[in-house]
Write a protein that holds these residues in place. Structure first.
Motif, short mmCIF file in Angstrom:
data_model
loop_
_atom_site.label_atom_id
_atom_site.label_comp_id
_atom_site.label_asym_id
_atom_site.label_seq_id
_atom_site.Cartn_x
_atom_site.Cartn_y
_atom_site.Cartn_z
N ALA A 151 -9.05 0.41 -1.41
CA ALA A 151 -9.26 -0.27 -0.13
C ALA A 151 -10.72 -0.65 0.06
O ALA A 151 -11.03 -1.75 0.53
N ILE A 163 -4.71 -1.04 -2.81
CA ILE A 163 -4.13 -2.26 -2.24
C ILE A 163 -3.54 -3.02 -3.42
O ILE A 163 -4.23 -3.28 -4.40
N VAL A 172 0.86 -1.18 0.00
CA VAL A 172 0.00 0.00 0.00
C VAL A 172 0.90 1.23 0.00
O VAL A 172 1.76 1.37 0.87
N GLY A 174 -4.70 1.62 3.43
CA GLY A 174 -5.22 2.10 2.15
C GLY A 174 -6.28 3.17 2.31
O GLY A 174 -6.28 4.18 1.61
#
Length: 177
Positions: free
Chosen positions: A141, A126, A7, A119
Motif C-alpha cells: 500500500a 494492492i 486487497v 492495504g
C-alpha cells in the motif's frame, strides 16, 4: 471492462475506521491541504442508501465510499475466493474496490485511496490486475501511494483529482509506449 483493485483482508473492515483512514490517504494522494469528510452508502434493493452496517464482510451488501455531498463513489465488497500470492495457493477474503461508474478523475482517486487504506490497515498488497494505476500487478500500500500521489499541493480536490488522473494516465502511456 471493470477497473478494480483487490486487497486481501484479515478481519472484518470497520466502516467508520475505513472512512477516517481513506480520508487521510485521499488527502495524501491528492496533496490536499485538508482531509475530506467521507461517507458510506450501502446498496440495498437496487439503490444507494446511508450505510447502517458497522463493518464490511463477505456477507455484506456493496458499500460505496464517497466524499460527503459528492456523487463520485468507490463501490466495494468483500469476496471469498481462491487466490495465488507469492507462490501460495489458498482461500481468502479480498476487498474488491471498483472505480465508480462515472469514471471521473475523482472516482479513480477515491478508489485508489480506499484500496490503499485497506492495504495499510491489513498490511496487504494492492493487486491491480490490468494493471491500470501503476505498471505493477501487485505492491505494498505504501509503494502504491508513493507511485500515484501528486507532487503538488491543492486546496480543491476536483482540481487535484484532475492532475492525479492526467499524471497517472501519462505515466501509464509512457510505460506501455
Amino acid at each position: 471492462m471493470s477497473i478494480s483493485l483487490a486487497v486481501k483482508v484479515t478481519k472484518p473492515i470497520l466502516i467508520s475506521r475505513l472512512l477516517t483512514n481513506t480520508g487521510e490517504v485521499l488527502a495524501e494522494i491528492l496533496g490536499l491541504s485538508f482531509t475530506p469528510s467521507l461517507e458510506a452508502n450501502e446498496y440495498v434493493n437496487q439503490e444507494w442508501v446511508t450505510a447502517t452496517s458497522e463493518d464490511l464482510t463477505a456477507d455484506s451488501n456493496f458499500i460505496g465510499i464517497k466524499i460527503a455531498g459528492e456523487p463520485e463513489t468507490a463501490p466495494m465488497f468483500v469476496s471469498n475466493h481462491d487466490w495465488t500470492h507469492a507462490g501460495e495457493v489458498g482461500r481468502g477474503e479480498f476487498a474488491i474496490v471498483d472505480v465508480g461508474g462515472g469514471r471521473t478523475p475523482l472516482d479513480f482517486a477515491i478508489a485508489a485511496a480506499v484500496a490503499a487504506a485497506i492495504g495499510r490497515a491489513h498490511r496487504s498488497e494492492i493487486e491491480d490486475y490490468l494493471p491500470y494505476f501503476t505498471p505493477l500487478l501487485e505492491q505494498s500500500a505504501d509503494d502504491f501511494v508513493a507511485a500515484i500521489k501528486v507532487r503538488d499541493k491543492f486546496d480543491d480536490y476536483r482540481q487535484a483529482a484532475s492532475v492525479f488522473h492526467k499524471s497517472n494516465y501519462a505515466e501509464r502511456v509512457s510505460n506501455t509506449g
